[in-house]
Scaffold this motif. Structure first.
Motif, PDB file in Angstrom:
ATOM      1  N   LEU A   1       0.819  -1.210   0.000  1.00 53.15           N
ATOM      2  CA  LEU A   1       0.000   0.000   0.000  1.00 53.15           C
ATOM      3  C   LEU A   1       0.857   1.266   0.000  1.00 53.15           C
ATOM      4  O   LEU A   1       0.573   2.227  -0.728  1.00 53.15           O
TER       5      LEU A   1
ATOM      6  N   LEU B   1       0.981   3.922  -3.195  1.00 54.23           N
ATOM      7  CA  LEU B   1       0.686   5.347  -3.063  1.00 54.23           C
ATOM      8  C   LEU B   1       1.839   6.196  -3.584  1.00 54.23           C
ATOM      9  O   LEU B   1       1.632   7.212  -4.248  1.00 54.23           O
TER      10      LEU B   1
ATOM     11  N   ALA C   1       1.715   8.698  -6.731  1.00 50.97           N
ATOM     12  CA  ALA C   1       2.073  10.118  -6.623  1.00 50.97           C
ATOM     13  C   ALA C   1       3.095  10.507  -7.683  1.00 50.97           C
ATOM     14  O   ALA C   1       3.077  11.630  -8.195  1.00 50.97           O
TER      15      ALA C   1
END
Length: 308
Positions: free
Chosen positions: A46, A50, A54
């Motif tokens: 996770l 992320l 980004a």
């Protein structure tokens, strides 16, 4: 700030974090080693997902999946890093931090051994001497423990094998960690579901701080690896090799000074032999690097100057 100085800052940061890992994993009690490992895998996926989102860097998966040999290599690397992580967590949880430190002290020697046995590399005389001293150290420690230091050997061989596969694959740090963790995520989630069904899950049942620490296992895994990648891209191999001993030195200090694990004279003698082997190994690497640079400068000086 120069790239070299920045590389050393990244490298020292990575090895400092790895060096204090025993303190972090001790805080996760009463969670068992397998549950910690499962959380480390799941939250790593996770966290890195992320991060890649980004950075808008998700297209690499399509290209990677078209390389079947790379997918097989990733599965093998994932299995080895799972063994490494699980063994390390077990070592810390079972009050064997000193033996885990030994594993990372002998890891460079195991890398050289794999170079000979797997890659058919030819060793210099000093490297053979370092391997011989390292073998003697393992024998002394086996006598002291009354058994082979299997935990240290498992850590050293699994991480050396992982590094060998990673070198062949050539994946960037974040992308590689994401794919490896994703391969392991389904078994990890299955184990956590099984624990929850049998009322053995500690996540969310100890305290809010404990739950937060388990969630942070993803960041604690990814951040040192990303720092290490930044260091590897900026430092010469000898510079990176010199600072790699910072982590096991700190782990050993944690084991002896903070957790008060025993260090009898025979065990200390075994560690002294390991350190002697590493001194021989590192000195040879530094000398070889200097000879290579001198040869490169000499070749450049002797090269004919082109005429217009």
């Amino acid at each position: 700030m120069t790239p070299l100085r920045l590389g050393y800052l990244y490298g020292i940061g990575a090895y400092l974090l790895w060096g204090f890992f025993p303190l972090y994993f001790k805080l996760l009690r009463p969670t068992g080693p397998l549950e910690i490992l499962a959380h480390r895998i799941v939250w790593s996926v996770l966290f890195v997902a992320l991060l890649l989102g980004a950075l808008r860097n998700v297209g690499f998966l399509r290209a990677l999946l078209r390389r079947r040999w790379a997918v097989a290599g990733i599965v093998a690397a994932a299995a080895l890093i799972a063994v490494n992580w699980g063994t390390y967590i077990y070592g810390v949880s079972s009050n064997r931090v000193v033996e885990t430190a030994l594993g990372y002290f002998i890891n460079p020697l195991v890398v050289v051994l794999l170079g000979v046995t797997v890659l058919r590399e030819r060793l210099r005389p000093a490297q053979w001497v370092a391997l011989g001293i390292g073998g003697s150290a393992v024998a002394v420690l086996a006598v002291d423990y009354g058994r082979l230091p299997w935990l240290a050997l498992t850590l050293a061989f699994s991480f050396a094998g992982y590094g060998l596969i990673k070198k062949r694959l050539g994946l960037p740090a974040a992308e590689g960690l994401f794919v490896e963790s994703a391969v392991l995520a389904l078994p990890a989630l299955g184990y956590l579901a099984w624990l929850s069904r049998h009322a053995g899950l500690t996540f969310g049942h100890v305290s809010a701080g404990h739950t937060a620490l388990l969630v942070l296992a993803g960041a604690a895994t990814a951040i040192p690896l990303l720092l290490f990648a930044g260091a590897a891209n900026r430092l010469p191999l000898t510079g990176l090799g010199m600072i790699q001993y910072l982590a096991p030195i700190l782990q050993l200090a944690c084991g002896v000074l903070i957790f008060h694990e025993p260090m009898p004279p025979a065990r200390l003698a075994g560690f002294a032999l390991v350190w002697l082997a590493l001194i021989v190994f590192t000195a040879d690497a530094v000398n070889q690097s200097r000879r290579t640079r001198a040869h490169t400068r000499a070749t450049a000086t002797e090269a004919p100057v082109p005429t217009p």
